[in-house]
Every structure is written in C-alpha cells, then in structure tokens.
Design an enzyme around this catalytic site. Structure first.
Site, PDB file in Angstrom:
ATOM      1  N   GLU A  20     -12.816 -27.266 -10.318  1.00 22.70           N
ATOM      2  CA  GLU A  20     -13.461 -28.448 -10.883  1.00 22.70           C
ATOM      3  C   GLU A  20     -12.938 -28.630 -12.307  1.00 22.70           C
ATOM      4  O   GLU A  20     -12.849 -27.666 -13.066  1.00 22.70           O
ATOM      5  CB  GLU A  20     -14.979 -28.272 -10.900  1.00 22.70           C
ATOM      6  N   GLN A  36     -14.917 -25.017 -13.327  1.00 24.65           N
ATOM      7  CA  GLN A  36     -15.183 -23.990 -12.319  1.00 24.65           C
ATOM      8  C   GLN A  36     -13.917 -23.736 -11.534  1.00 24.65           C
ATOM      9  O   GLN A  36     -13.051 -24.616 -11.399  1.00 24.65           O
ATOM     10  CB  GLN A  36     -16.298 -24.431 -11.371  1.00 24.65           C
ATOM     11  N   ARG A  53     -12.913 -21.509  -7.842  1.00 26.71           N
ATOM     12  CA  ARG A  53     -13.350 -20.632  -6.752  1.00 26.71           C
ATOM     13  C   ARG A  53     -12.210 -20.538  -5.734  1.00 26.71           C
ATOM     14  O   ARG A  53     -11.369 -21.431  -5.677  1.00 26.71           O
ATOM     15  CB  ARG A  53     -14.616 -21.180  -6.086  1.00 26.71           C
ATOM     16  N   GLY A  96     -22.254 -25.299  -3.805  1.00 23.50           N
ATOM     17  CA  GLY A  96     -23.386 -26.205  -3.694  1.00 23.50           C
ATOM     18  C   GLY A  96     -24.539 -25.667  -2.885  1.00 23.50           C
ATOM     19  O   GLY A  96     -25.354 -26.426  -2.378  1.00 23.50           O
ATOM     20  N   HIS A 143      -0.960 -19.697  32.656  1.00 22.66           N
ATOM     21  CA  HIS A 143      -1.770 -19.164  33.746  1.00 22.66           C
ATOM     22  C   HIS A 143      -2.638 -20.210  34.437  1.00 22.66           C
ATOM     23  O   HIS A 143      -2.575 -20.396  35.650  1.00 22.66           O
ATOM     24  CB  HIS A 143      -2.656 -18.029  33.231  1.00 22.66           C
ATOM     25  N   LYS A 189     -20.210 -17.975  -9.548  1.00 24.55           N
ATOM     26  CA  LYS A 189     -19.792 -19.011 -10.492  1.00 24.55           C
ATOM     27  C   LYS A 189     -19.675 -18.442 -11.896  1.00 24.55           C
ATOM     28  O   LYS A 189     -18.695 -18.675 -12.625  1.00 24.55           O
ATOM     29  CB  LYS A 189     -20.803 -20.155 -10.454  1.00 24.55           C
ATOM     30  N   THR A 214     -27.730 -27.970  -9.407  1.00 21.39           N
ATOM     31  CA  THR A 214     -27.073 -28.179 -10.693  1.00 21.39           C
ATOM     32  C   THR A 214     -27.846 -29.252 -11.453  1.00 21.39           C
ATOM     33  O   THR A 214     -28.263 -30.261 -10.866  1.00 21.39           O
ATOM     34  CB  THR A 214     -25.619 -28.631 -10.480  1.00 21.39           C
TER      35      THR A 214
END
Length: 888
Positions: free
Chosen positions: A295, A307, A309, A130, A843, A22, A134
């Site tokens: 975010e 944020q 990611r 998470g 098959h 982060k 936080t």
C-alpha cells in the site's frame, strides 16, 4: 522496553508476537530505511491486559471453539456479542497511560491512522488483509482510545472468526496489536504488486492508483488506474473513470467527494512517478526476498509506503529455473497423469528418479522434472529448440490435454523464444538416439509386423520385470535397500520407453490414420469411435470386469452386502468372517487384491492408501455395482462392445472397398487390426509403475517402522515427508538436520500446497499460460471442452471429488476433476463423463470410449460450475456441456 507500546524503530520482522503482522512489517520497513510515516504499536500485551479485565471472555472462547464454518448465523451472533462486550470495557489505566505517552511524543495536533494488526495476518503463508478494522484521520486522545478499543474488538468480526476457522488458528492463540501511525493525506494512493497477481509474471510490477485515500477502490467504490512496468518500461496503462474519491475531514474522519469532470479520465500518477514507485517496490521485494503487496501514497512529490505484505496467491516457481536468463516453458506432470493434487516429498523424489530424462546417472533425480507447490512440472525447453520437436510436441500434447498443448504453443510462438531457440550441438543426436528405435518399431508395427501377440508379450515383460525387482530388493535392509530402490526406480522408465511405448504409440498413430482416411475417403467417420469398444488386454478394463465379478459374488450373500455398508478398515476381514458367506467372498476378494490391491485413486502418489491397505474403500464400488448393474451384465456389455467394434470395422472396410479399391480397403483393415491388437496395452506401463510403487512403498515403510521405533520419526507415515536421499542418509546416520523439525515444516508446506491450484503451463517467470481456446458457437448456459468420446446424452449431474464417497445411480453423468484407474469402478454406472483435465488419450477418455459413453474433458472449473443434481446435455462429439435445468 515498554510492554504496552513499541515505537516503529523498536520493531522488526521478528516482532510478530508483540506487534502482529502489519506492525512487524512497518517496523521492518522503517528500520530498513524505506519511507514509512512514523508511528508506534500498541502491543498484543496491551490487548491481553485489556481482555483479562473481562469475566466473560472465557465463556466466549468456549462458544467460539464450538463454531463450524457452516454455522454462519451462530458466528454472526457470537461475534456481535463479543464485540459489544469488549467495546463496553474500560482500557486498563497502565495501558492507557502508555498509549497516551507515545501519542504525545509523536504530536497531539496531528491526525493518525489507527489499524489493527493481528498475529494471524500478513504472514508469508496466510496473508489475509482486512480481517479487522482501520480508522483514518483520528484526532484527539478520546477518539484515539475509542479507535484502539474498536480495533481490539474487531478481532471478532465475522470475517476474522471465519478466517481463523478456515486456517486452523485457535481463537485463544491469536492476538491483536494496534498500529498508530501519523496520517498521510496523499493526492494519489493505491496498491502495488511486485508481480502480476493475475498472470503470475514475476517481472511485471502491477500498480493500481486513484485520487485521494486508497480506501475508495479497496472497498470497490471506484475503479483504479492500472499501470504495469517491466524492465524499467511502462508496458500497460489502463485509465479508469474515477468520479469519486475519499478525503480526510478537518475535524476527523473521512468523506466521499465527487471529483471534477476533468479528473474522471485523468491519469492519476505521472509516468516518472510510476517508474519511481516500481523501482521502490522491487527494492522492498528484494529486502524481503519475496513478492510483495504494497500500500502506498503520493503527495507533495513524496512517495510513502503505508504497508507491505507477502503475495501468497502466486503459484511458486521451481527453484531450478527461477533465475534463468532464457525464457523457459514448463507444463504440469499432474495434469498429464490425471492427478493434480499436491504430493509429499517422497512421491516427488521417486518420480524425479523414475523420469528418464535430464539425469547424470540412472539413479539421479531429473533436472527437467521439477517440483513446485507439491506438484511436478516438465521443462521441455531444450528439446523445443529443435524445430521438428516444436511442430510435433504440441500435437502429441493435444492427446493429453488441450489446455497444455495450447499453453505450450503460446510460449513457443513468442518472438523471444524463437530468438533464443538455439539447440545444443549434441542435443539433436541425443534425441535421435532415443527416438530412432521407438520410431523404427512403430513403423514396423504399422506396416508389416504381426501384432496379434502384443498383449501377451507385454504381459510377459511386465511379470518378468516385477519378479526381477522383487528378487533384487529381497533380503536387503537399511540404507542399502533405499539405494537399491533408487537404482531400481531410475532404470525402470527407460525400459518401458524402449520395449513397451512402441505398441500404444502405434495404436495412437493407427487410430489417427483411421480417422483421417475415413474422413478423406468416405467423407465422414461416424463408425470410427466404435472401434474403441472392448479392447482386449487393457489391464484397467480387466480390473473393472474383475470388480464386476467380485460384486456378483457378493450379491449371492445378502449378509455380506449388508456388512459392506458398515465395514471398517481396522476390523474389515475379522468382521467379514463373522457373517454368512463372508469366508467364501473373502477368497474372491483376496484374489482381486492379489491382482489389483496396489491400485487406488491418485495412485501415482506413493503415500496414497492402496486398496489392499484399505479394503473398505472398495465397498462403495462393489455396492454401487450391485445396485446399478444386473448380474453378469458387465461381461455381456463387454462382449457386446467387442461385437460392435468388429461390425464397425467390417462396415468401414466394406464401404472403402466399394467406394475406393481393394488396396485402400486392405490398408484400412491393416490399420484397424493394428489398433485393436496394440491399443489394449496402453495401460500396461502405468500398471507396471504402480506395481513397483507398491513394492517400493513396502520397503520404505519397513525402514520407517525401525526409525519410528528408535524415536527418529514420530510415526512411520512421516517418512513420506522425506526424499529418498534424505531417508538413506538418516538410515546411514549421516543426516545433519533435526528430522522431526524438518518433517514438521514439510507438513505445514504440504497443507499450504493443498490449497494451491496448479497451472497447466507456466514460464520460469511465473506467468501462467492459458493458451487461445478454440472458438465455436455454444448454447447459453454451456461449457466448452475437448470432445473425446462421441455421442449425445441427457442426464443428472453427479459431482464426485472422491470415488470412495460416490453414489452414482444408473444414468447419472459423472462430473470429476480427473480420473485414473482408481475411478474405473464408477464407469459401470455413469452414462457420460465430464472432467476438468485430460485429452483424447488420457485415462478417462480411453475408458469412456471403451464403455461407449460420451465424454468431454478439459472443462475448466467443471466441478465448481456444475451443481450436483442439475440436468445436463453432454455432447461428446462437439465437446459441449449444457445445463438444461437446476437441481432436482
């Protein structure tokens, strides 16, 4: 540089060891000029200094390393003891002083968000948001220190411990930084995905938005608005009912507040801000070069990035088509071949070489068979531009996998595809040249040719090709051998297409004709499915019969059957020789291995261990046959099936003669004769390919042994993480890269690829096409699939992921992700089959019809939804799987 604290402008994407995932991302965003609230990171060095003050953590780490994923109670207990212990420790004075100094420089009056930032989260391959804690709206020095300490302790939450166990992270090697960031109190906040996380569409920006702080809908307390933007236009708005929101308190912390009724259905974010946010998200994606999960917050006319990611849940797109301006459709080769698991680069390289289309030269790798996520996808877009192909291909794909057919159909019916469907001028001619000789032979087979010798002819061709390939590769070593393997592989499939494909294709068309004509002339076709029983010449069925013979030999010697229960590969034959009857049984076993030892589950992957390399893998099948099938019963059942098919054919023809005419009866008899003559060779092409894979594998491993002896490879099986071209270049000593480093990266990629679930059909934009399923009323607690072998039975479910570990009892229902010839031994014990993939001509479906057991395929998630031991009803006529009761 302070070892305990780093400002955001001192951090970039390479700061993961100090700032965690982060923190590294926030520093990278700050330095790239994106609107990030200012802050600093309490480094992992601070965490280490803090933990080193403890005299108990060494023992705790020992306890953590003893935990397993199924020991949830122990995980919970150990985690709680560690967290309580860490919360009781004082922060070292040097660390505290550094945090206090950084906080004072940012401003002591403001509120802060304090977030954990572990070195094992927000990674390109393991984004697990998470894991830790936080803390929002933190005010004052003491609350700040308490929040930092709690973030450190949260490295040992239950979910963080489980995450590390699952992803193979050593608990001692994961550290945590703490992000301290000036608090933003947005009017609206949310999450933005720069690609649609549901459909996978890379050009769709998906935005979740709600009032107040984003924790309200991240925690699931309230629903968020959904907006989607594509090509600068809002293409979807889904306004949620938002009755609550989370806001900051003046004295610190947060509270949940009810919203005024007029806000409940109010659009949270204005249209112009939605578009501005979408553009900002795409800029961030462009900066990272990868799709992002972002975010964000909005207030006072300002967008803030809190944020970013990577999105790691998207299935990758083949590089070759990612930048296409035209809509392209790709379907899974693995679903077609009944092997959806990830393969290593050598297997992908060989199949791209074998595939006969989209190549400049025979030995080139195909441009229309493309790798992504360790799997292969066929790109038929160009040929689908031809109208007749658009009509025919979905019908053909229905026989392979209904989901693939419906997904492809969904794409080609789109207006965009129709507008772009302009075939190259030479494409029709090329397709015609390939298809015409096959079509001519099919017509001759159906109308006039004597097909009674089809099996013998195909068997003779097979033996000649394998012998010729062995001769071609004999006595050649080094890079020359790999180049010969590449040439041999590149020319094989086209010969199979032209010389063998007309036979099974004639059988498929004949069977379709039999179904249609009996329905039209008789009003029903109840006997037709029996025509599939005991087809002569099917190499897979013959393998099943040979395995039954082998089991009958083993049952003659009780000590042999006892030995098979405990045999191990490394000493298999030595141990076998030590028991009574072992030498006699070995003769039959080696005879079986000579014919079928190159086979195994997942056999299209050259790196898979073959039965000849792992004789113990056959032990479960042999023992299962002894346990579940009476001596000689497999042969009697086959003969009974042939008689049943002949009687069904007689009844159908006689009934047509009675109701219609002699001419109609003669035509039906012709179709049945062609079907029974040629359908047995359906498995020959794959058997030829598997025998060649075994031949190529032997040569590749011999070269790998020389490279391992020279220290270039750590061990010989590492060669499967290279391509054919790379292996030739290494043997020629002209490979520019560090081989071991490249293989290490490929191994990590392979582990990651194994966790991915490949789509049946997707577009070049990553959109997963699921197609419109056929609709019908089904009972409660039922699953709908494709019916491929008629009949209705009830029995106990046995969910099997690995045939070597299977323990089927007589009358059990086999539930499998897929089957290929390596699974055939299990069919003797099963009374019905359910598969997640497949179609009428794959098959499992063909073998089920030959064995006369009901089968339903294409049942999405069957191995997850059906539990081992449940009582099921399988309706192979309508394609319905019904759960009758829970586990026994």
């Amino acid at each position: 540089m302070n070892p305990y604290v780093l400002q955001f402008d001192e951090i970039d994407g390479d700061s993961l060891p100090d700032a965690g995932g982060k923190g590294a991302n926030l520093g990278e965003l700050t330095n790239a000029g994106f609107p990030v609230p200012p802050g600093f990171c309490v480094t992992t060095g601070s965490y280490r200094a803090f933990v080193e003050t403890s005299t108990e953590m060494k023992g705790f780490f020992v306890q953590l390393n003893e935990l397993t994923l199924d020991s949830l109670d122990q995980i919970r207990a150990v985690g709680e003891r560690i967290r309580n212990h860490l919360r009781s420790l004082p922060i070292p004075s040097g660390v505290r002083a550094a945090i206090t100094s950084a906080w004072r420089k940012k401003g002591t009056e403001g509120a802060y968000a304090v977030r954990s930032s572990a070195t094992a989260e927000d990674l390109p391959t393991a984004s697990f948001a998470g894991q830790q804690e936080t803390y929002l709206n933190v005010l004052g020095e003491e609350d700040l220190m308490e929040a930092v300490r709690n973030c450190w302790a949260s490295l040992f939450t239950d979910r963080a411990i489980v995450y590390r166990l699952k992803n193979g992270f050593d608990h001692r090697d994961v550290y945590v930084s703490v992000v301290v960031q000036q608090m933003v109190f947005p009017e609206v906040s949310g999450i933005l995905f720069t690609a649609d996380p549901i459909s996978g569409h890379r050009s769709t920006v998906s935005i979740d938005a709600g009032f107040g702080l984003g924790e309200a809908f991240v925690s699931g307390m309230v629903s968020a608005d959904l907006y989607q933007v594509r090509s600068g236009q809002i293409v979807k708005k889904q306004i949620a009912e938002k009755k609550k929101a989370i806001y900051g308190l003046p004295g610190g912390g947060t509270e949940i507040r009810g919203l005024p009724r007029e806000q409940w259905k109010q659009q949270a974010l204005p249209d112009e801000t939605i578009l501005e946010l979408a553009r900002l998200g795409k800029r961030i994606e462009q900066h990272y070069g990868k799709e992002q999960d972002i975010e964000w917050g909005w207030g006072d006319g300002q967008l803030w990035i809190l944020q970013s990611r990577p999105i790691t849940t998207l299935y990758p797109i083949p590089d070759e088509v990612r930048d296409s301006e035209k809509l392209r459709v790709l379907f899974s080769f693995g679903h077609q071949q009944m092997m959806t698991e990830a393969m290593k680069p050598m297997a992908l390289s060989i199949w791209r070489t074998v595939f006969p289309f989209g190549k400049e030269r025979a030995e080139s790798e195909s441009r229309v068979l493309l790798p992504a996520g360790g799997r292969l996808f066929i790109d038929p877009t160009e040929v689908l531009y031809i109208k007749p192909v658009r009509r025919i291909m979905p019908r053909l794909l229905m026989g392979i996998d209904e989901g693939i057919a419906r997904g492809v159909m969904e794409v080609i019916q789109r207006e965009r595809f129709q507008q772009e469907a302009r075939p190259r001028k030479d494409l029709r001619k090329q397709v015609g040249q390939r298809v015409k000789p096959i079509a001519v032979n099919v017509i001759k087979n159906l109308m006039c040719r004597d097909t009674s010798g089809a099996v013998e002819k195909c068997h003779r061709i097979m033996e000649e090709w394998v012998a010729r390939s062995e001769e071609q590769l004999a006595g050649v070593t080094g890079a020359a051998r790999i180049r010969l393997i590449r040439q041999n592989a590149g020319s094989l499939m086209m010969k199979l297409f032209t010389q063998m494909l007309p036979y099974p294709l004639s059988g498929v068309i004949a069977y379709k004709g039999i179904q249609d004509f009996t329905r039209r002339w008789l009003g029903e076709n109840g006997d037709v499915h029996r025509l599939n029983r005991s087809l002569s010449g099917n190499v897979t069925s013959e393998m099943g019969l040979a395995l039954g013979d082998l089991a009958d030999q083993a049952r003659k010697f009780p000590e042999v059957t006892e030995y098979l229960k405990m045999a191990r590969n490394g000493t298999f034959y030595e141990g076998l020789s030590q028991v009574r009857g072992g030498e006699e049984f070995r003769i039959y076993l080696e005879r079986f291995m000579d014919r079928y030892g190159m086979r195994c589950p997942g056999e299209i992957d050259i790196s898979r261990t073959r039965w000849r390399e792992s004789p113990q893998a056959l032990a479960a099948a042999i023992l299962g046959h002894i346990r579940n099938v009476e001596p000689g019963a497999h042969r009697l059942n086959f003969d009974r099936g042939r008689a049943e098919a002949e009687e069904a054919a007689r009844r159908i023809v006689e009934e047509i003669r009675r109701r219609k005419s002699r001419w109609h009866a003669r035509w039906m008899a012709r179709l049945i004769r062609v079907f029974r003559d040629v359908m047995g060779v359906r498995e020959h092409p794959k058997y030829i390919l598997v025998r060649h894979l075994d031949l190529w594998k032997r040569g590749i491993l011999e070269e790998a042994e020389t490279l391992a002896a020279r220290g270039i490879l750590e061990e010989k099986n590492d060669v499967f993480h290279l391509t054919l071209d790379e292996l030739a270049a290494i043997l020629d000593e002209r490979f520019p890269e560090d081989v071991r480093e490249l293989i290490g990266k490929r191994k990590r990629d392979y582990v990651r690829n194994q966790t991915l679930s490949p789509p049946r059909v997707m577009t070049h934009e990553g959109e997963i096409m699921r197609g419109v399923k056929r609709e019908m009323e089904i009972p409660e607690d039922s699953l709908l699939g494709t019916p491929v072998s008629a009949g209705v039975v009830e029995g106990v479910a046995r969910v099997v992921m690995d045939p070597a570990q299977a323990n089927l009892q007589p009358g059990d229902i086999l539930i499998a992700p897929f089957t290929d010839p390596g699974w055939t031994p299990l069919f003797h014990s099963a009374q019905a089959l359910v598969m997640e993939v497949g179609g009428l001509m794959t098959h499992g479906a063909v073998v089920a019809r030959e064995y006369g057991i009901p089968a339903v395929v294409g049942v999405d998630g069957a191995t997850r939804h059906i539990k081992d031991g449940q009582c099921l009803r399988i309706d192979g006529t309508q394609g319905i799987v019904t759960v009758l009761s829970e586990e026994e």
